[in-house]
Each structure stands twice: as C-alpha cells, then as structure tokens.
Design a protein around this motif. Structure first.
Motif, PDB file in Angstrom:
ATOM      1  N   LEU B  66       0.828  -1.204   0.000  1.00  0.00           N
ATOM      2  CA  LEU B  66       0.000   0.000   0.000  1.00  0.00           C
ATOM      3  C   LEU B  66       0.868   1.262   0.000  1.00  0.00           C
ATOM      4  O   LEU B  66       0.620   2.219  -0.758  1.00  0.00           O
ATOM      5  CB  LEU B  66      -0.907  -0.020   1.237  1.00  0.00           C
ATOM      6  CG  LEU B  66      -2.020   1.014   1.282  1.00  0.00           C
ATOM      7  CD1 LEU B  66      -2.974   0.808   0.117  1.00  0.00           C
ATOM      8  CD2 LEU B  66      -2.778   0.915   2.604  1.00  0.00           C
ATOM      9  N   LEU B  68       3.920   1.597  -1.040  1.00  0.00           N
ATOM     10  CA  LEU B  68       4.591   1.749  -2.333  1.00  0.00           C
ATOM     11  C   LEU B  68       3.635   2.332  -3.369  1.00  0.00           C
ATOM     12  O   LEU B  68       4.009   3.208  -4.148  1.00  0.00           O
ATOM     13  CB  LEU B  68       5.125   0.398  -2.808  1.00  0.00           C
ATOM     14  CG  LEU B  68       6.401  -0.065  -2.117  1.00  0.00           C
ATOM     15  CD1 LEU B  68       6.752  -1.476  -2.552  1.00  0.00           C
ATOM     16  CD2 LEU B  68       7.544   0.876  -2.454  1.00  0.00           C
ATOM     17  N   THR B  69       2.393   1.834  -3.353  1.00  0.00           N
ATOM     18  CA  THR B  69       1.406   2.347  -4.312  1.00  0.00           C
ATOM     19  C   THR B  69       1.148   3.831  -4.059  1.00  0.00           C
ATOM     20  O   THR B  69       1.061   4.625  -4.991  1.00  0.00           O
ATOM     21  CB  THR B  69       0.102   1.558  -4.186  1.00  0.00           C
ATOM     22  OG1 THR B  69       0.415   0.172  -4.105  1.00  0.00           O
ATOM     23  CG2 THR B  69      -0.788   1.781  -5.377  1.00  0.00           C
ATOM     24  N   SER B  72       3.944   5.861  -5.306  1.00  0.00           N
ATOM     25  CA  SER B  72       3.982   5.798  -6.777  1.00  0.00           C
ATOM     26  C   SER B  72       3.009   6.796  -7.381  1.00  0.00           C
ATOM     27  O   SER B  72       3.237   7.316  -8.479  1.00  0.00           O
ATOM     28  CB  SER B  72       3.632   4.394  -7.266  1.00  0.00           C
ATOM     29  OG  SER B  72       4.577   3.478  -6.813  1.00  0.00           O
ATOM     30  N   TYR B  75       4.073  10.032  -8.788  1.00  0.00           N
ATOM     31  CA  TYR B  75       4.643  10.017 -10.125  1.00  0.00           C
ATOM     32  C   TYR B  75       3.553   9.808 -11.168  1.00  0.00           C
ATOM     33  O   TYR B  75       3.611  10.362 -12.261  1.00  0.00           O
ATOM     34  CB  TYR B  75       5.663   8.871 -10.205  1.00  0.00           C
ATOM     35  CG  TYR B  75       6.713   9.058 -11.266  1.00  0.00           C
ATOM     36  CD1 TYR B  75       7.898   9.734 -10.982  1.00  0.00           C
ATOM     37  CD2 TYR B  75       6.526   8.555 -12.548  1.00  0.00           C
ATOM     38  CE1 TYR B  75       8.862   9.901 -11.945  1.00  0.00           C
ATOM     39  CE2 TYR B  75       7.498   8.718 -13.517  1.00  0.00           C
ATOM     40  CZ  TYR B  75       8.664   9.398 -13.212  1.00  0.00           C
ATOM     41  OH  TYR B  75       9.607   9.558 -14.169  1.00  0.00           O
ATOM     42  N   LEU B  76       2.549   8.996 -10.792  1.00  0.00           N
ATOM     43  CA  LEU B  76       1.559   8.586 -11.782  1.00  0.00           C
ATOM     44  C   LEU B  76       0.480   9.647 -12.009  1.00  0.00           C
ATOM     45  O   LEU B  76      -0.037   9.771 -13.119  1.00  0.00           O
ATOM     46  CB  LEU B  76       0.896   7.266 -11.350  1.00  0.00           C
ATOM     47  CG  LEU B  76       1.823   6.049 -11.264  1.00  0.00           C
ATOM     48  CD1 LEU B  76       1.069   4.833 -10.759  1.00  0.00           C
ATOM     49  CD2 LEU B  76       2.448   5.740 -12.619  1.00  0.00           C
ATOM     50  N   ILE B  77       0.128  10.404 -10.971  1.00  0.00           N
ATOM     51  CA  ILE B  77      -0.964  11.385 -11.113  1.00  0.00           C
ATOM     52  C   ILE B  77      -0.393  12.715 -11.582  1.00  0.00           C
ATOM     53  O   ILE B  77       0.536  13.265 -10.979  1.00  0.00           O
ATOM     54  CB  ILE B  77      -1.725  11.534  -9.776  1.00  0.00           C
ATOM     55  CG1 ILE B  77      -2.436  10.207  -9.449  1.00  0.00           C
ATOM     56  CG2 ILE B  77      -2.733  12.670  -9.850  1.00  0.00           C
ATOM     57  CD1 ILE B  77      -3.095  10.179  -8.111  1.00  0.00           C
ATOM     58  N   GLN B  78      -0.971  13.249 -12.671  1.00  0.00           N
ATOM     59  CA  GLN B  78      -0.411  14.417 -13.357  1.00  0.00           C
ATOM     60  C   GLN B  78      -0.190  15.638 -12.446  1.00  0.00           C
ATOM     61  O   GLN B  78       0.919  16.177 -12.430  1.00  0.00           O
ATOM     62  CB  GLN B  78      -1.311  14.787 -14.545  1.00  0.00           C
ATOM     63  CG  GLN B  78      -0.744  15.856 -15.471  1.00  0.00           C
ATOM     64  CD  GLN B  78       0.558  15.403 -16.140  1.00  0.00           C
ATOM     65  OE1 GLN B  78       0.761  14.223 -16.359  1.00  0.00           O
ATOM     66  NE2 GLN B  78       1.454  16.350 -16.435  1.00  0.00           N
ATOM     67  N   PHE B  81       2.667  15.099 -10.077  1.00  0.00           N
ATOM     68  CA  PHE B  81       3.949  14.999 -10.777  1.00  0.00           C
ATOM     69  C   PHE B  81       4.479  16.379 -11.137  1.00  0.00           C
ATOM     70  O   PHE B  81       5.680  16.634 -11.064  1.00  0.00           O
ATOM     71  CB  PHE B  81       3.789  14.152 -12.042  1.00  0.00           C
ATOM     72  CG  PHE B  81       5.078  13.998 -12.796  1.00  0.00           C
ATOM     73  CD1 PHE B  81       6.095  13.191 -12.297  1.00  0.00           C
ATOM     74  CD2 PHE B  81       5.299  14.671 -13.990  1.00  0.00           C
ATOM     75  CE1 PHE B  81       7.282  13.056 -12.978  1.00  0.00           C
ATOM     76  CE2 PHE B  81       6.496  14.540 -14.674  1.00  0.00           C
ATOM     77  CZ  PHE B  81       7.492  13.719 -14.168  1.00  0.00           C
ATOM     78  N   LEU B  89      10.887   9.554  -7.448  1.00  0.00           N
ATOM     79  CA  LEU B  89      11.476   8.225  -7.323  1.00  0.00           C
ATOM     80  C   LEU B  89      12.193   8.035  -5.983  1.00  0.00           C
ATOM     81  O   LEU B  89      12.278   6.932  -5.468  1.00  0.00           O
ATOM     82  CB  LEU B  89      12.463   7.993  -8.464  1.00  0.00           C
ATOM     83  CG  LEU B  89      11.809   7.816  -9.838  1.00  0.00           C
ATOM     84  CD1 LEU B  89      12.861   7.620 -10.892  1.00  0.00           C
ATOM     85  CD2 LEU B  89      10.863   6.633  -9.810  1.00  0.00           C
ATOM     86  N   TRP B  90      12.704   9.151  -5.432  1.00  0.00           N
ATOM     87  CA  TRP B  90      13.392   9.048  -4.144  1.00  0.00           C
ATOM     88  C   TRP B  90      12.435   8.677  -3.020  1.00  0.00           C
ATOM     89  O   TRP B  90      12.837   8.049  -2.030  1.00  0.00           O
ATOM     90  CB  TRP B  90      14.118  10.347  -3.815  1.00  0.00           C
ATOM     91  CG  TRP B  90      15.348  10.467  -4.646  1.00  0.00           C
ATOM     92  CD1 TRP B  90      15.448  11.047  -5.868  1.00  0.00           C
ATOM     93  CD2 TRP B  90      16.634   9.936  -4.343  1.00  0.00           C
ATOM     94  NE1 TRP B  90      16.713  10.918  -6.349  1.00  0.00           N
ATOM     95  CE2 TRP B  90      17.472  10.245  -5.427  1.00  0.00           C
ATOM     96  CE3 TRP B  90      17.175   9.237  -3.272  1.00  0.00           C
ATOM     97  CZ2 TRP B  90      18.805   9.875  -5.475  1.00  0.00           C
ATOM     98  CZ3 TRP B  90      18.499   8.872  -3.314  1.00  0.00           C
ATOM     99  CH2 TRP B  90      19.302   9.184  -4.399  1.00  0.00           C
ATOM    100  N   VAL B  92       9.914   6.620  -3.459  1.00  0.00           N
ATOM    101  CA  VAL B  92       9.759   5.166  -3.611  1.00  0.00           C
ATOM    102  C   VAL B  92      10.919   4.442  -2.948  1.00  0.00           C
ATOM    103  O   VAL B  92      10.753   3.488  -2.171  1.00  0.00           O
ATOM    104  CB  VAL B  92       9.668   4.804  -5.109  1.00  0.00           C
ATOM    105  CG1 VAL B  92       9.589   3.304  -5.273  1.00  0.00           C
ATOM    106  CG2 VAL B  92       8.474   5.478  -5.755  1.00  0.00           C
TER     107      VAL B  92
END
Lengths: 543, 543
Positions: B66, B68-69, B72, B75-78, B81, B89-90, B92
């Motif tokens: 959870l 990690l998600t 993440s 990075y994934l949501i505009q 980001f 990434l750091w 993560v």
C-alpha cells in the motif's frame, strides 16, 4: 546552537536577580564547556583504541575511501564522463552500499544486488510490455496494481526462512529496482537505455568492490570463523583451569587476586556462550567466498557452526562449574583441599586436550593421537578413588595414605607408558585412548552393580546417622566433582566434532615432531582479535 | 532454460547408443520434472505456514504494498507529478528501504536517514563553497581528496561502539548523500535545488512510512520484547518441571514419551539461551519508539535486557540440570525414587514462582507477595532432611518415616499459614518471604559449623569403608540436588530483577483477587509467536 542556549538562560535569570540560580547556571555552563573541550580528546582516544584493537579496520577504511575516489573519477574525468554520463552516480551508490569488511559479506551483497537488479529489470520490462498496449489511465491503474502486488508478495517472501537466510538483500534490491523502473517507465520513453546504463555503472561499482575486497588486503569471513573457533577452544581451556584453581585456592592470598581470576573464568567462556548468531553469519558469508586452499573442494563452514554448538554446550557446563564457586552453600575448605590433587589434574588434562584441539585447528592438521592421554584417565580414576576413600582420608594418617596412592598411581602411569610405547604412535591409538574413557565408564557401571549387591549388608551400618551429615556437607563438592566429570564426557563430543572437521576439511596428517613442540610449550598467547565486534558492524550495518 | 538442459544431454547420449546412461538420464529428467511440478505446491505450503505462524506478517506485507502504491501516485498522477517531478522516485526508494516490521525499527531507520541526509547536505555545501573559488582542475582534485578523506573517516567511525550501536545506518546514508551531492556538484550548477527537491521527497517517503508503521496496525518492538520475556519465563518454568519429572520417571512407561519430554525440556530453555542479540536489537528499536502508556515517562528497555541476561544465567543452570539426565553415570532409580517427593515439590514451587513472574509481567502488575511461598521453603527443608536422613530411608521402614515427615510438614505448613494470615497480605511481606530463603541459607551455614564440631567424633565411624560406596553411587544425584538448590538461589536474583522492572516501569499494585485466579489456574497457553524469526528479518534485512 545548543551551546549558546545556557548563556541565554543565564542573562534571563540575571535580570530576575536570582543569584543562587545564576551560580547554578554558571556551573552548568562550565560543565558543558568542559565536556565540549574534552570531546576532541575523547574522540581521539576512542579512535586510537579502535585502531589498536584491530589494525585491519584502518586498512578497511582506507580501502573504502580509495574505492569511492576511484568511482568518483568516472564523473570527474571528462573522457570517462562522456562515455557514462550522470549514471556514474549509481557506481558511487553501489560502492557505499556493497563494500563490506570481509570478502564474503561483499560477495554476498554484490551478487545479491546483481541478481536482484537483473530479475527486477526483466519483470519490469514484461509488465511494461503488457501495460504499453493499453490507454494512459488504464496503464496508470495497471502499474499501481503491479506495484502493490509485487511489493506485497516480495515483502511476504522475505519471511520465508530460506530466502531470508540467503537472499534477503537481493529481494530488497529487486523491489527497489522493480519499482523505480516500472514507475519511471510511465513518463520516460527510453527506459531500456536508462536501465542499460544503470546496470552498466552498477556493474562497474560491484567490480571495484570485488577487486578491493578480494585482491587488496582481503579479510576472509572463513578465516574469522576459523580463528574465532580456535580462540573459543583456548578460552574454555583457560576457564576450566582457572575455575578449578580458584575452587581449591588458599584463603590466605588476598581477595583481589581471587576476583581477578573470576574475571578470567568469565572472559574465557563469555565469548563462547553468545557466539551463535556471529557464527552463523560468518559461516553464511564464508559460504560465498571462493576457496583459498588447494587441498579440498570446499571448506566445511557448516561443520564449524556445528562445532560451535557443541562448544556452547561445553560452555554451559563450565558456567555451572563456575556457579559452584559462587553458590551460597560451600563445602568447607578443609574438605575441599583433600580432593585438590585429582581435581586439579583432571582440569589440567581437559584444558590440555582443549589446547591441543585449538592448535590442531589453527595449524589445520589432525589432532595428536595422544589427545585423550592416559593422564586424564588416571586423574579420573584417582578422583574416583579419592571420593571413595573419603572416610579414610578424614583420618589423621591421610598423608601417608595419599603418598601411597600417588606412588601406586605413578607406578601405574609408568606401566601404561610402556604399553603405549609398544603400541607405537599411530592413528589407531586414538581409538585406544578414546576407548579408555569408555572402559572407565563401563567399569563404573559394573562397580555400581557390585555396590547394588553390597546393599544387602548395609542396614546395620546405615543406622549410624552421623555419616549422613558428612554427605550433606559434601553435597556442593559432589556437584562440583560431578560437573568436572561431565566436562570430560563433553570433551569426548568436542573431540569427535573436531575429528569430523579435520576429515571433511582434509586437514594434514599429524606429525610427531610438531606434537612434542606444541604439547610441551602450550601456545595460547595469540592476541585476541575482537572478531564479533568487526563482524557485527558488517551484519547490522548491512547496507 | 535449465529445465531443457537434461533433455539435450539425453539426445547426445542417444547417438552414442549407451542405453544404460540413457535410462539414467531419463530418470534424472523425471526427478527434475517432478521437482518442478511440486515447486508451486511447496511454495504454497511454505506461504501458508509462514502466514499461520504469525498473521502480522501478512498485514505487514500489505502495508508495504500500500505504501509503495501511495508514493507511486506522486509520479503517476499528473497534478502531483507537476509539483514534484522525477525526484518522486526518491520517495519510492525511501519507502522500500525504511519501512520495517516494527515501529521502532522504522523510526530508527527513518530518523537516521533524515539525520544522515541533513548532515551530509550541510557538509557537502560547505565543501562546494570552498571548491567553487578555485580552478576546474584543482576543484576536481579537491573533490577527490574530500571524497577519500570523508569516506575513510566515516567508515572508520562505523567501528566506534557507540556509533555502531545507534547510528550505523545514519553514517551509511551520510556517506551516500555526501558523495552524491559532492560529486554531482562538479557538473551540475543548481545542486541546491536538486538537494532541496530530493530532501522534500525523502521526507514524503519517511512520512508515509511513519504513518503506516505508527498508525495502521502498528507492531511495537517494545511489545515484542515484553512478550518474549513472558514466554522465556514460562519456557523456563516448563523446562524445570519437565526436567525433574523425567528424572524421577518410572521406567515402566515407554521410551517414546521420555524423548518427547526431553524435547519439551529443550524447547523450554532453547529460546532463552540464544536470546542475547535479539533482545538487544529489540531494546534498541524500542528505545526509539514513543511511549504508548500513560503511566511512566519511558519504558525501561535496558531493564528488560538485564532481566534477559539473568534469565540466560538461570537457563544455564537448567541446561546443567538437563545434563544430569543425559550423563553416563546414573544414580540407580531405586535411590532416586527416595528423593522424588521433595525434589518434585521444589521444582514445582520454582516453576510456580516463574509462572507468577511471567503473569505479573504480562499484566504489568507487581508480583504477588506470596511469590516465594512457604511451600518452597518447606520443600527445600524436606529435601535437606531427606538427604540427611538418607541412611534411615534405606531401611525397610521408610514408608512410615516418610508419612511421619509429611505429617510434620503438613502441621508446620498449617502453622505457617496462620502466621501468614496474621501478617496480612502487604508488600512488606514480600521481604519476609525473601528473607525466609536467607534464613534458610544462614541456618545451613550454622549447621555446617556444627558439623565441623562433630568431626572430632568421626574417626572411629569412618573406618567403615562401605559407607563411601554409598557416596560414590549418590554422586550424580548430589549434583542434581545441588543444581536444583542452585535454581532456587538464581530464582531469587530473577525475582529481584522483575521487582526492579516493576518499580522502574511503574507496574500497577498487586491485587489479591487477581492473584487467586492466576495462582490456581496456571496460564501458559498463549500461542508462541516466533518473535526472533520476525525480528531477524528486520535486523539482517536491515536496509
């Protein structure tokens, strides 16, 4: 910043005019200032001590510094930077994380890192391949789900005993790499190139680490394990001898020396008792190391762990023996002194056997066939005799008695020695010596059965109640003697394990010349390297 | 790939026409195929076992997935980001590395990571400031030298005992961050911005980890330490009772049951013996945890470690006691049976006291003032009497004698009980009970001195040599009895340490109602969670 805080408080109090509190604050300030002044001196002293304990630490530190500088050059020197680019930083990272004190630990981490990275890369590309075929939103969901599932599964796998033991670090790196690649693949297109460059620089980093740890002043986990086993055997030998010496010590000599000998006993067995985790870590790291002997296929590290377990059990008996010294109920010194000679001899012989075992492991040779010497056998018989003849010894005429017994023992010893010479010194006589102990045991059993017959005669004698008091007084001594005999029985198991180790590790044959040198000048003066202290740093400071 | 290798070999051999070898290869292939087929089943079984042993492992795995998600999503949501960029990434990375099984371990690593990063950042900017004033070539040399010096110094500092214990991970992160910033500052101009962003994302990662480990199904290292201490006490209690029961076991009952009881003894003390490193790690992690009780300022984790040490020493005595069961020289069962009653009672009382201590720690209350009950005192006296009256017991009329003694003991017990009630049940009576043991000890000493006087009468009696045989036969039993008495002495130390723990940790007062419930229904049925197994994963799999 913290240094100035008290001064600020002082000024505040000053305004309130509270002189007493002002004084207190000044004192507090002075103490703090003194501490700060002495901090560099303390640091310097600790540094010197840490270096003096084990000079290899200094070498290791310089090796790390050198490796870091080497990989930094990839970034600092223009032609190298052109080839590799900013990914050179991953080489720096790898060196910091992988380079450990011993070669085995470095190899274990380096290979785990490599394996984890490769596996994670493959899986990440597979996931990316599947995700690429779908739309942007579904792709984000897919990546999120993959991160969750793989993250949970990998973490759960870390609880599997086999994976935890060997590949724990590999799974962490797998998780790290997998997440980095999968997540960044969402926004970056040429992930394959990035991953390729990164792998490349990680390989350079690992290469530098392996070079440094395997070729330049290498520290082998296997050697550490080997040396720590030798030190443990010597520690137990010292412990037993010191223990028996203290038990039969004259009260005349001052207390100070006694407590010092107590320290020596404790120091001797302490390292053995808590050795389990260190041993296992060292054996695990050693199993990753390449063999550096030309005789055998692999070094039997698991046998060292097994021997460590047997030594720990030997150690528990020594602790119990030490407990007899500290117990509240004590056998009077006048009674103890009667058994001094046989007990001291048994302890000396056990100690001698342990030191012979230590020497045999240190020199990687089979142990002397005279390891269980007749002396031990005789000392045990004498102890048995002494215990049985206890009432006679309580008589005033015990001196003559003792002398006669000693003369008898000496005569027997001479006879045995002759028999020994006739047999010749061969490996087969190890069996003879071992079986001497067995003989002695079976003899005891037969003696017991004879005693059972005599019990019929006992009733009229056992009416004399006073003998029971003697028993009660001798109770703690009986425990001491019984535990001493127990150490002999455990010594047998230790010898078996060392023999097994010698067989598996192809130790060289025992030569008679070596033996006489070592048997007479008992060597145990090697400086004690704090193996566990170095080791722990590379265990818990794992990455 | 490896799966197809044997098939390839088969074809090769086929051409050579060697039928026997072909058969062998086929068999080999079949075995390999079977193994591969059974691999998923084996995996599934292991998974189920690992989960069943401790369900918290499953929760922890899901928590990691959870977390990690969540990171993440940065990075994934505009919109997220846009704010943070590729430095997400750091975050993560931080989650993978920092999130541990227990809250203490996570806090320890998270704070170490934060501290290391901050210190390294400051130092790196200082170095950069100095280097910036010089030319390009000199700057490269300066950076190289700084990397070497700081790298060596930091690695060397990891050998300092205090730093190794608390800040080892922090130093690694310091080294990592320092090198990354210093080296990249050579080519990148806006290092300050990069470092700032990175710190920001690392803080987010740490935040997610702390949130997950502190708020959602938290596992406390302190709880683990607490529970493992309770389990250790119960294990020792079971061990002692099983040990004495086996020693006085009738031969009539089959061997199978005996070995099973041997297993029980071993299982009881095994966890205690090798607990040192686990205890220390747990205490260290627990010291980072916020207090989660409202009574005391801090929980005294070091006291748990101290208690663990005392329990280990208690354990060594139990090992020695167990050794008496396995030794070669055995006291005949007919002799042993005479002491069955007092020995069993002493063991039962020691065991009961240990279980009361376990219950007191489990419920965080002071232990019952009747912890060292009069029963123990009486059982010890009876044992003493039995040993002293041994010759009388060898007479045929021992049954009456025993009955009379029991009657006497019962009478005494009744009398004592009355005294007890008059005293009332208060904390001060703990002292009375403890001092009962002391009284008994001093009594023994005075008895010894009386015996010394009687020695003058002994000469004419001790001529009867046959009594010495009795002694020799009783030697192993004497050791057993002496060790049993030793456990009582050690129990005293254990009680002291538990009392001390209760005092420092502000345990609640003992209530009489609780006691009766627990004293009668001896609770020790709690499922044994393999604390060390979880723990090891978060120690060695540290980062």
């Amino acid at each position: 910043m913290l240094v100035f805080l008290p001064r600020f408080h002082v000024e505040k109090k000053d305004q309130m005019g509270d002189n007493h509190q002002k004084m207190q604050m000044k004192k507090h300030l002075q103490v703090t200032m003194n501490k700060i002044k002495q901090f560099p001196i303390l640091c310097w002293k600790t540094s010197k001590k840490v270096g003096a304990e084990d000079p290899r630490r200094i070498i290791h530190s310089l090796k790390v510094g050198l490796s870091l500088t080497l990989v930094s050059l990839l970034y600092l020197i223009q032609p190298l930077f052109k080839g590799i680019g900013s990914n050179a930083l991953w080489a720096v990272m790898t060196v910091v994380v992988v380079l450990e004190f011993t070669a085995g630990a470095t190899l274990c981490k380096g290979l785990n890192r490599g394996l984890g990275t490769l596996l994670a890369g493959s899986l990440a590309f597979f996931i990316e391949g599947v995700a690429n075929r779908t739309g942007k939103v579904f792709r984000a969901c897919f990546i999120g789900a993959a991160v969750f599932l793989i993250g949970s599964a990998a973490t759960y796998m870390r609880f599997f005993p086999k994976i935890k033991k060997n590949y724990d670090y590999g799974v962490v790196i797998f998780l790290l790499t997998f997440n980095l690649i999968t997540v960044s693949s969402y926004r970056v297109d040429n992930v394959l190139k990035i991953a390729h460059d990164r792998l490349y620089t990680i390989a350079i980093g690992c290469g530098v680490c392996l070079l440094m740890s395997l070729l330049i002043f290498p520290n082998w986990s296997g050697e550490e394990l080997h040396n720590s086993t030798v030190l443990k055997l010597e520690g137990l030998a010292k412990s037993i001898e010191a223990c028996v010496n203290e038990y039969f010590f004259d009260t005349e000599i001052d207390e100070n020396k006694e407590s010092c000998s107590g320290d020596q006993i404790y120091k001797g067995y302490k390292a053995v008792l808590d050795s389990k985790s260190t041993d296992e870590t060292l054996a695990l790291q050693a199993s990753w190391e390449p063999r550096h002997s030309s005789h055998c296929y692999r070094f039997p590290w698991q046998q060292y762990v097994k021997l460590g377990g047997v030594l720990r059990h030997f150690g528990y008996t020594v602790v119990a023996l030490h407990g007899c010294l500290q117990t509240e109920i004590q056998t009077p010194r006048s009674v103890r002194i009667l058994f001094k000679d046989p007990c001291t001899r048994v302890a000396r012989e056990v100690s001698k056997a342990l030191i012979e075992l230590a020497n045999s492991i240190r020199n990687r040779r089979h142990c002397s066939p005279e390891i269980l010497s007749d002396h031990l056998h005789e000392a045990l018989q004498d102890l048995n005799k002494a215990i049985k003849s206890q009432p006679r010894l309580f008589l005033g005429s015990n001196k003559n008695q003792a002398r006669n017994m000693l003369a008898l023992a000496a005569a027997q010893a001479g006879q045995k020695q002759n028999e020994k010479r006739q047999l010749g010194v061969s490996l087969s006589s190890v069996k003879t010596d071992s079986s001497a102990l067995m003989e002695w045991k079976t003899k005891r059993v037969s003696e017991q059965s004879r005693e059972a017959e005599r019990k019929v005669l006992r009733p009229q004698l056992s009416k004399i109640a006073i003998t029971s008091l003697e028993f009660s007084e001798a109770l703690p001594f009986a425990a001491f003697a019984s535990l001493l005999v127990e150490t002999v029985a455990k010594l047998d198991i230790v010898i078996d394990e060392v023999e097994e180790l010698g067989r598996i590790a192809c130790f060289k044959e025992f030569k008679n010349g070596d033996d006489e040198e070592e048997h007479i000048t008992v060597k145990c003066e090697k400086p004690k390297i704090s193996v566990s202290q170095n080791q722990l740093s590379s265990v818990s400071g794992a990455e």
